[in-house]
Design a protein around this motif. Sequence first.
Motif, PDB file in Angstrom:
ATOM      1  N   HIS A 217     -10.630  17.042 -14.104  1.00  0.00           N
ATOM      2  CA  HIS A 217      -9.290  16.450 -14.189  1.00  0.00           C
ATOM      3  C   HIS A 217      -9.349  15.088 -14.865  1.00  0.00           C
ATOM      4  CE1 HIS A 217      -5.155  15.616 -12.827  1.00  0.00           C
ATOM      5  NE2 HIS A 217      -5.598  14.360 -12.667  1.00  0.00           N
ATOM      6  N   MET A 218     -10.343  14.289 -14.474  1.00  0.00           N
ATOM      7  CA  MET A 218     -10.451  12.932 -15.027  1.00  0.00           C
ATOM      8  C   MET A 218     -10.777  12.962 -16.523  1.00  0.00           C
ATOM      9  SD  MET A 218     -12.482  11.196 -11.823  1.00  0.00           S
ATOM     10  CE  MET A 218     -12.623   9.532 -12.450  1.00  0.00           C
TER      11      MET A 218
ATOM     12  N   ALA B  48     -12.977   7.999  -7.117  1.00  0.00           N
ATOM     13  CA  ALA B  48     -11.688   8.589  -7.490  1.00  0.00           C
ATOM     14  C   ALA B  48     -11.157   9.510  -6.390  1.00  0.00           C
ATOM     15  CB  ALA B  48     -11.827   9.370  -8.806  1.00  0.00           C
TER      16      ALA B  48
ATOM     17  N   ALA C  77      -5.457   8.530  -7.424  1.00  0.00           N
ATOM     18  CA  ALA C  77      -4.298   8.304  -8.277  1.00  0.00           C
ATOM     19  C   ALA C  77      -4.307   9.311  -9.422  1.00  0.00           C
ATOM     20  CB  ALA C  77      -4.326   6.868  -8.801  1.00  0.00           C
ATOM     21  N   ASP C  78      -5.365   9.255 -10.215  1.00  0.00           N
ATOM     22  CA  ASP C  78      -5.547  10.210 -11.312  1.00  0.00           C
ATOM     23  C   ASP C  78      -6.362  11.381 -10.735  1.00  0.00           C
ATOM     24  OD1 ASP C  78      -5.834  11.503 -13.667  1.00  0.00           O
ATOM     25  OD2 ASP C  78      -7.386  10.150 -14.470  1.00  0.00           O
ATOM     26  N   TYR C  79      -5.683  12.375 -10.131  1.00  0.00           N
ATOM     27  CA  TYR C  79      -6.376  13.314  -9.250  1.00  0.00           C
ATOM     28  C   TYR C  79      -5.685  14.670  -9.274  1.00  0.00           C
ATOM     29  CZ  TYR C  79      -9.285  14.361  -5.157  1.00  0.00           C
ATOM     30  OH  TYR C  79     -10.225  14.875  -4.311  1.00  0.00           O
TER      31      TYR C  79
ATOM     32  N   GLU D 105      -9.881  15.432 -18.437  1.00  0.00           N
ATOM     33  CA  GLU D 105      -8.874  16.301 -19.038  1.00  0.00           C
ATOM     34  C   GLU D 105      -9.496  17.568 -19.614  1.00  0.00           C
ATOM     35  OE1 GLU D 105      -6.820  13.719 -21.715  1.00  0.00           O
ATOM     36  OE2 GLU D 105      -5.671  12.781 -20.109  1.00  0.00           O
TER      37      GLU D 105
END
Lengths: 786, 152
Positions: free
Chosen positions: A580-581, A613, A618-620, A583
């Motif tokens: 995910h981090m 993370a 947050a970016d998850y 992409e």
Amino acid sequence: MSEAEVQSDTGIGAPVRRREDVRFITGAGNYTDDINQPGQLYGVFCRSPHARARINAIDTSEALAVEGVVGVLTGADMVADGLGDLPCGWLVKSKDGSDMNSSPHPPMAATVANYVGEPYALVVAESTYAARQAAELVMPDFDELNAVVDLGEAPHSEQIYEGIEQNLAYEWALGDEDATRMAFARAAHVTSIDLTNNRLIPNAMEPRACLGAYDAASGEYTLYTTSQNPHLERLVLSAFVQVAPEHKLRIIAPDVGGGFGSKIFIYAEETAVIWAAGKVKRPIKWVADRSESFLSDAHGRDHITHAELALDDNGRFTGLKVRTTANLGAYLSTFGSSVPTYLYGTLLAGQYKTPNIYVEVQGVYTNTAPVDAYRGAGRPEATYVVERIVEQAARELGKDPADLRRMNMIQPEDFPYETPVALVYDTGNYEASLDRALELIDYDGFEARQARAAEDKKRRGIGFACYIEACGLAPSKLAIELGAGVGLYESGEIRINPTGSVSVFTGSHSHGQGHETTFAQVVSDKLGIPYEDIEIIHGDTGRMEFALGTYGSRSLAVGGSALVEAAGKIIEKGKKIAAHMMEADAENVDFDNGQFVLQDSNQALSIQEVAFASYVPADYPEDLEPGLTAKTFYDPKNFTYPAGTHIAEVEVDIETGVTTLVNFVAVDDFGHIVNPLIVHGQVHGGVAQGVGQAMLEHGIYDEYGQLQTGSMMDYCLPRADDLPDFDIDTTVTPCTHNPLGVKGCGEAGAIGSPAAVINAITHALGNKDISMPATPEKVWRAIQGE
Amino acid sequence: MKISLTVNGEACEVDVSNNTLLVDILRTHLGLTGTHVGCDTSQCGACTVHVDGRAIKACTVIAPQADGMNVTTIEGIGTPDDLHPMQEAFRECHALQCGFCTPGMIMQAIDLVENNDNLDNRSIREGLEGNLCRCTGYHNIVRAIQSVADGG
């Protein structure tokens, strides 16, 4: 894995110096007796001076009058409070299908005491001194009863328990009796042997101890105790003895000074102490003095065996018949029933292709301390039978004992190999260990050494033992079907903390084995996280999942495998977060040495970045829980099967009978090795205990059931000058069914060495029989022809 | 009775009954739990400490004898950041497992090395006769002591 292949200086295979050592060498260890609580009282037990006696009454009035005495609690008080018996955790069935005969086993004797040293009352006082003084004034009214002490005579002696005829707990059998009988009918040669396997008293250097406390506000009990398996302790104290419900009972086994099996079991003392702490509402500490340890720790071994080996014209083994009488002591201890049955009879194939094996075991009650698992637990006894009789057969047939063994060994291409006694060996290379051991001992040079010794009026002998053991009892389903009361998995949990350090929780307890180092090596290796950032936490039911603990050389094979699987789960989740981090899709992310790497790119994230993370999500990924932790219950698919060759060389002084162990070689196959330094240390210690059994140690009761070897002045533990340096090496066939390829190394030394040493001594004595321990007196008498 | 003694360089005063053993004075009254009790017959050596520089079993000394003694325990010979060479050697050689005999074993080992020349395998083993270890088979303990005796 050889040291040359080791990837890092702290990873799997590296001889990392132990991290736990720093506290031990500076006096900062934290053993049970080092722990104190405000307002604590001290407990002293009153113990039966008789091997068998009816308790008519106990007068505590004088004891209660001693200044500082808070209470005197008796076995009858425990019964009155509704506390249950101490259970035996393995239901063994007799060959006729009936359940074993279990004697009642109250934690403290209430109506009858059945061995010398059995506790019947607990004195609680403000000081140990006051408690001791008062214990002397507790006045029991005993009717002494006839004691049953002699193992061989026990089935024909007075019945100890109502309803248990012939004092037999069970008559167990394994193997094909008819096929074995046929093999003997066709045999070209039959070798017979009668053996005793001497009673041993474990003697971990730290005596058993406990500190029990009750918190009235929360209703919680906390018990610090010298345990190898605190969760098992909690289970028994709650489900069976019913001291407190499981969620209100916390067991902590802090630093524990050796166990060797003797601290697996649930004993009277900690049971009585934690119960009494609830009654008097103050913490109570009890520490055994060494005399109490001798009387009340579960003892080990104590078999009488007749065995016969059938061979064909070529010297191939065609059948083995074994009949053993095993002393269980006065009560079935926690695993006492399983040791001379499932941990013994199943090992009688040894390393050999003997096609027909039949074993019968009588488990017998006597008025002696309970007998249970002691380092090796059944497997040293099995090895002693097999390796004594094979050596004897070689001598009778005039064959080289190494050659006779070699021609009968299971070969590498035979694996998986199903024995006639219920086990399936997964892998091994027995000749490899034998060959290396012959090289290390310089077998070819033996005759010259023997001739030189003869010039000094010494007789030199050499003896072999090619042993097999089964570690990591498994799988749970099979064990439970065979009567085990618990599963045989292990739990493990890895928590990657937000800052990237790691807390690892294992159900395996370390009491000398070095888990804090070894397990950190494993986790470091699997997750690519620095060894220094990883903490191993064990021994506290308040901190980790239900677990089975440490016994049977299972820690790394079962507990270590649980951590490997947990690490795998961490990596799987980490891939999703990293993908995910970055992409990307998770299937395009690889994990390599602490880095989540996106395939065909220069993008990578460290496991520490991913962990952070996960806790600051947050970016998850939307569908993923925060946090980076994983738990596993690992249930092994099979036992592991360490094996090896031990060779002993002795010199006997003809004039005095004094026997010196001059050379000892052990070559063991433990599969992959995580820390060779620790593995070698385990072998040294095991061999020393096995040599102790063979030459020095013997737990002896007199005809009245009084323990004659009740102190370190009477029971001969090996001292530094009783032993030589040991020459050890390893061979490797990795275990095929656990993710580390490891087998277990804790007991091997004690399993192979007794037979090797006695074979060496009987060799030196021109094949005169000698029983363990081979004391100078026995050897001298054998030389004199008595 | 009140007795005065020096422990690890510090003057101490304790009020104990006159049958109190030195090992109990150290463990219970001074909180120095590094010295251990492994038996009740002065056989195991787990309680070995130094008195005026020589190893003795602290279970063999009672309070009146301890009065005025200069005692060094395992806590007094080194710290995690500044280990005594014998502590260092025990760690380096894996000369301990459960650690319970270790403090006594180290105190005895220091005495052996400081008071004997030309220690070899046999004389080290004989010098450890009064200290029991159940874990190591002594193999690595002997190796550790030899390495210190050999000067590193």
